[in-house]
Design an enzyme around this catalytic site. Structure first.
Site, mmCIF file in Angstrom:
data_model
loop_
_atom_site.group_PDB
_atom_site.id
_atom_site.type_symbol
_atom_site.label_atom_id
_atom_site.label_comp_id
_atom_site.label_asym_id
_atom_site.label_seq_id
_atom_site.Cartn_x
_atom_site.Cartn_y
_atom_site.Cartn_z
ATOM 1 N N ASN A 1 84.621 43.967 -70.946
ATOM 2 C CA ASN A 1 83.690 43.840 -71.986
ATOM 3 C C ASN A 1 82.550 44.405 -72.088
ATOM 4 O O ASN A 1 81.915 45.256 -71.038
ATOM 5 C CB ASN A 1 84.613 43.418 -72.687
ATOM 6 N N ASP A 2 81.477 43.823 -72.130
ATOM 7 C CA ASP A 2 80.522 43.628 -73.050
ATOM 8 C C ASP A 2 79.448 44.078 -71.488
ATOM 9 O O ASP A 2 79.670 43.133 -70.393
ATOM 10 C CB ASP A 2 79.692 42.736 -73.467
ATOM 11 N N PRO A 3 78.801 44.912 -71.290
ATOM 12 C CA PRO A 3 77.943 45.115 -70.018
ATOM 13 C C PRO A 3 76.584 43.557 -69.952
ATOM 14 O O PRO A 3 76.190 43.707 -70.791
ATOM 15 C CB PRO A 3 77.335 46.842 -70.510
ATOM 16 N N GLN B 1 81.582 41.604 -68.510
ATOM 17 C CA GLN B 1 82.136 40.651 -68.460
ATOM 18 C C GLN B 1 83.404 41.232 -67.887
ATOM 19 O O GLN B 1 84.081 42.758 -68.306
ATOM 20 C CB GLN B 1 82.160 40.958 -70.419
ATOM 21 N N SER C 1 78.094 36.278 -71.620
ATOM 22 C CA SER C 1 77.336 37.560 -71.843
ATOM 23 C C SER C 1 75.699 37.247 -71.452
ATOM 24 O O SER C 1 75.514 36.464 -72.494
ATOM 25 C CB SER C 1 77.398 38.705 -73.317
#
Length: 684
Positions: free
Chosen positions: A56-58, A73, A114
């Site tokens: 998921n999140d960069p 992530q 993150s």
């Protein structure tokens, strides 16, 4: 099932995996080349995706010594959310990526959420030396024992290949379970480090200062502001020149929210303003103020007063926010609201107001919860009942963020009415939220009218920018997925990709600076040299004009003219009854992506939808588009990047047609060019 079919990435659901096992994965992870051919069905060929497993999140994008580093992530052991660690990929050019071994694995005590990465050039941490300063990752440590989220450090002295978690972690802990996603940069104004971090449930961003990345001093908070719903996450703060003038700069604060975006999904909003080293001050009003009037109910008491309940769904009095087992509820006013999630979705009932006289022209209120229209046998709805009949009705939008509703009551002026809140649904999203019923002389302004969105599609989230970009550009990248359905998209052995890296600028539009986004110029190197063009082409009403180009990897530029059409645009990935429309609705003055017939949508999550963005045509009725088409996505840049929509699609791989269309009148295709692109994995 409760609120969603997808577990949110800040969930406390843990997958048992020992610290030694995860560390082993970090040390033994094979290269991406050894794991996949990158040719699977729906595998993005222009966008980065991990070889396998969930992403998921960069996190922490940074340029260092000729290499772009992208962290993200990552679940090392499955293709759904869990075991959050930091994956790692590198690129010489923002286009071709090589996946590296895991950078920051979870361990027995924490998951690694993150954050950001900086080069500590002056070795303020002491983790490196003056000749070999360290890379430092600042991340959210999720404490498995109690769910507390605190900020921690890790460092690398070999260019990001290996990382060591700081023995003094955490370096910032306020005891909160909703304190996350730090982004840090060196602020030359104050000669200190500046951290931007989210107080997610409070809809706030906090700013902290530090001389050494280890000790932090609170500076200020910003918010609540902008979009009223959803959790605030992944903030980013940076400075940009306005209209290319280096003597005129503004600060941009990006705040990602989930849900509550323009498509009632996760999304990225931004604020333009000033930052004095301590406080961020947005240009213009940060929120809209609802009009004053006669408050029929604000649900701030311990009981419903004269309102009458049936069934068990509403209990004996208003809820005080989020109920047990429910995703975070937001957007309501004060402390109380109507919330029928009591005992989960299984309960049903009604809540009915006493009769009141319709003596003002508008009824404003807030509503959220399930999207079950009152025409169905099992509704979740707010109704207005006059003379025993329902004359107005509205539902939620399958999210917990309460949205403003404005009912025009002029046709029933002078009559007696009742408000009826109904929960007859026991399935998923079988509940309703409501608050602040007010009779007014003017309709409430939609709270999102003051909101600036980076992207109006459903699949752009957790946007964050690269630190130390060598050309001085501000380049941003986002997660190209959505929390409503992200865990169920039909891809294997991986799930999720990132957006194309985009270069940002500020341009004055209608008197105010706004973000403009275009794909980084490095994308041009993927051009094969095969270009399809079309002459000026008339598009008759109801026509679907095939264009000479075919392909699933295309960079399209097109100029269309409205003519008399109500609706016109281009279609991509056409064939076999499937199509994705990129069009313009002249009646609503909106650009849209229609993926209702784009391909596989069996995984649900409200994937089948038309996503719209406000956009005015040029003075001569022209629409300028750039569309980057990948195997399983479209990124649409309109009016030179003033409006952007990013959407995943899952068409049959053989559907490679492109056409132009018009309905309700004629239109024209004034210019068209389609560059065929190579895969970023082609030479692996």
């Amino acid at each position: 099932m409760r609120d969603r079919t997808v577990t949110h990435h800040r969930s406390k659901r843990l997958l048992a995996l020992s610290a030694s096992a995860v560390l082993g994965l970090a040390l033994l992870a094979p290269s991406a080349d050894a794991q996949t051919s990158y040719t699977e069905t729906y595998r993005p060929q222009l966008h980065f995706s991990p070889a396998q497993n969930w992403m998921n999140d960069p996190n922490g994008p940074i340029w260092y010594k000729g290499t772009y580093h992208l962290f993200f992530q990552y679940n090392p052991s499955g293709n759904t959310w869990g075991n959050m660690s930091w994956g790692h990929a590198t690129s010489p050019d923002l286009v071709h990526w090589t996946e590296q071994p895991i950078a920051l694995p979870q361990d027995a005590n924490e998951m690694v959420f993150s954050g950001g990465v900086v080069l500590d050039k002056n070795n303020t941490t002491g983790f490196g030396t003056s000749t070999n300063p360290p890379l430092v990752a600042i991340y959210t440590s999720y404490h498995k024992s109690d769910g507390v989220q605190a900020q921690s450090l890790a460092y690398s002295t070999d260019g990001g290949t290996t990382w060591t978690k700081y023995a003094g972690n955490p370096i910032l802990n306020i005891g909160s379970q909703n304190f996350r996603d730090p982004k840090v940069f060196w602020n030359a104004q104050t000669n200190s480090w500046l951290m931007t971090v989210a107080l997610s449930a409070d809809h706030k961003v906090s700013f902290y200062s530090s001389p050494n990345l280890k000790t932090w001093t609170k500076l200020s908070d910003f918010g609540p502001a902008g979009a009223p719903g959803g959790l605030w996450e992944c903030p980013d703060l940076f400075q940009l020149p306005v209209d290319g003038d280096p003597s005129h700069t503004k600060w941009v604060l990006v705040v990602n929210i989930n849900p509550g975006g323009p498509q009632n999904t996760s999304a990225a909003q931004y604020f333009v303003g000033d930052f004095d080293g301590t406080t961020f001050t947005p240009d213009g009003p940060a929120t809209s103020t609802p009009p004053a009037g006669t408050v029929l109910a604000d649900f701030e008491g311990s009981t419903y007063g004269a309102w009458v309940t049936t069934g068990a769904a509403f209990g004996t009095g208003p809820a005080q926010g989020t109920l047990p087992g429910q995703q975070s509820v937001s957007g309501y006013l004060g402390k109380g609201l109507v919330n029928s999630f009591l005992q989960g979705d299984s309960t049903t009932g009604t809540l009915t107001s006493p009769a009141f006289m319709v003596d003002k022209p508008y009824l404003n209120f807030l509503v959220g919860g399930g999207n079950h229209p009152n025409s169905q046998a099992s509704p979740t709805a707010v109704n207005l009942v006059v003379d025993g009949a329902v004359v107005r009705t509205v539902t939620g939008k399958d999210n917990e963020a309460l949205d403003p509703v404005q009912w025009d009551l002029r046709s029933v002026a002078g009559k007696q009415a009742r408000i009826q809140i109904v929960d007859n649904n026991t399935g998923g999203w079988g509940h309703i939220n409501a608050d602040q019923f007010t009779l007014t002389d003017t309709p409430a302004q939609k709270q999102t009218s003051n909101v600036h969105w980076m992207d109006y599609g459903a699949d752009f989230y957790a946007a964050t920018s690269f630190n130390d970009e060598p050309a001085g550009r501000r380049v941003v990248i986002g997660w190209m997925n959505n929390w409503q359905y992200g865990g169920n998209i039909p891809t294997s052995p991986w799930r999720s990709a990132d957006s194309l890296p985009r270069e940002l600028s500020l341009k004055t539009v209608n008197g105010t600076p706004q973000l403009v986004q275009v794909p980084v110029k490095e994308l041009d190197q993927l051009r094969t040299g095969t270009v399809s063009t079309a002459p000026t082409t008339a598009i008759a009403a109801g026509a679907d004009v095939p264009l000479s180009t075919q392909g699933t990897l295309l960079d399209i530029t097109a100029t269309l003219r409205a003519g008399t059409a109500n609706d016109f645009g281009i279609k991509v990935h056409t064939g076999g009854g499937q199509e994705t429309r990129i069009g313009y609705d002249t009646t609503t003055q909106e650009l849209y992506v229609d993926r209702t017939r784009s391909g596989d949508s069996s995984f649900g999550g409200n994937f089948v939808a038309v996503h719209r963005a406000p956009l005015s045509l040029d003075a001569d009725g022209k629409l300028q588009l750039r569309v980057v088409v990948d195997t399983s996505s479209v990124e649409v840049y309109a009016a030179d990047g003033q409006v952007v929509l990013t959407d995943q699609i899952f068409p049959n791989p053989s559907n490679n047609g492109v056409s132009a269309y018009a309905t309700g009148g004629s239109a024209s295709l004034d210019a068209f060019s389609a560059q065929k692109l190579n895969s970023i994995w082609a030479n692996r």
